[in-house]
Design an enzyme around this catalytic site. Structure first.
Site, PDB file in Angstrom:
ATOM      1  N   CYS A  78      39.876  10.102 -33.044  1.00  0.00           N
ATOM      2  CA  CYS A  78      39.060  11.196 -33.578  1.00  0.00           C
ATOM      3  C   CYS A  78      39.489  11.495 -35.026  1.00  0.00           C
ATOM      4  O   CYS A  78      39.362  10.640 -35.885  1.00  0.00           O
ATOM      5  CB  CYS A  78      39.146  12.421 -32.671  1.00  0.00           C
ATOM      6  N   HIS A 186      36.903  10.065 -28.085  1.00  0.00           N
ATOM      7  CA  HIS A 186      38.151  10.339 -27.380  1.00  0.00           C
ATOM      8  C   HIS A 186      38.274   9.390 -26.187  1.00  0.00           C
ATOM      9  O   HIS A 186      37.673   9.655 -25.144  1.00  0.00           O
ATOM     10  CB  HIS A 186      38.184  11.786 -26.894  1.00  0.00           C
ATOM     11  N   GLU A 188      40.647   9.072 -24.148  1.00  0.00           N
ATOM     12  CA  GLU A 188      41.294   9.771 -23.033  1.00  0.00           C
ATOM     13  C   GLU A 188      40.337  10.700 -22.288  1.00  0.00           C
ATOM     14  O   GLU A 188      40.660  11.203 -21.214  1.00  0.00           O
ATOM     15  CB  GLU A 188      42.512  10.561 -23.539  1.00  0.00           C
TER      16      GLU A 188
END
Length: 223
Positions: A78, A186, A188
């Site tokens: 990001c 992202h 994750e």
């Protein structure tokens, strides 16, 4: 071992949880002397580019990250990806780490036909693989990823583009040059696809570490 760079502007919890799910040993630090021991680094980030670079400079991490990336893999996520570029126009023109050529610019909010669109680009979006042979995409099929950003990278070198999303134009979603990689989304928070991409990065780190060890044992490094 993976190091997570903690400079004060990263969402460390969700990234840590993702690494735990992958059973990947990691540590978190803002000290170059500690981070240099990692086999690979992840640079997360949420917030403003200028503030982030100020903190990296304050903690003497800017030059360290440039040096680290000469021999070991670095992944920016990001805002962390945006910091890899030469500069950003966010707020006022601010120099970045200069590891990937290009400038970070703001979505205009106006489409080619004059209609207004929402900024930030937020939510799930599909990816197109531009460089499918990249080790970050090994074994993956184009899937959905989760984005939250108002600025995007305007690449100077087209060859650095690995994957892209479409949001009123092409948006670099995954980039890479030599040991340096970035994900605008992202991983994750991007479900199975994001986790698989992270796993590929971890495999890349392992391969690089094994290669460095072999070179040291053969006397090619440090001789």
């Amino acid at each position: 071992m993976i190091g997570i760079v903690d400079y004060g502007m990263g969402n460390l919890y969700s990234l840590s949880q993702a690494l735990k799910r992958l059973e990947q040993p990691y540590f978190i630090s803002d000290e170059p002397s500690v981070l240099e021991k990692a086999d690979g680094l992840i640079l997360p980030g949420v917030g403003a580019f200028k503030d982030a670079m100020g903190l990296l400079n304050e903690k003497h991490l800017n030059e360290f990250l440039r040096k680290f990336a000469e021999t070991k893999p670095l992944l920016g996520i990001c805002l962390g990806m945006q910091l890899l570029f030469d500069e950003s126009e966010e707020g006022s023109l601010t120099k970045g780490l200069g590891l990937i050529p290009g400038r970070v610019i703001r979505f205009s909010g106006i489409s080619d036909d004059g209609a207004r669109y929402k900024v930030p680009h937020m939510g799930w979006n599909t990816l197109e693989f531009i460089t499918p042979e990249s080790p970050l995409l090994k074994g993956l099929e184009p899937g959905f990823a989760y984005f939250v950003h108002s600025y995007y990278a305007d690449l100077e070198e087209p060859a650095t583009l690995i994957a892209a999303a479409d949001y009123y134009g092409q948006v670099p979603a995954v980039v890479g040059k030599q040991n340096v990689f970035g994900a605008q989304f992202h991983p994750e928070k991007s479900g199975i696809f994001g986790e698989a991409l992270l796993k590929n990065y971890l495999q890349l780190v392992k391969q690089n570490s094994d290669s460095l060890i072999q070179n040291q044992q053969s006397g090619k490094v440090g001789s």
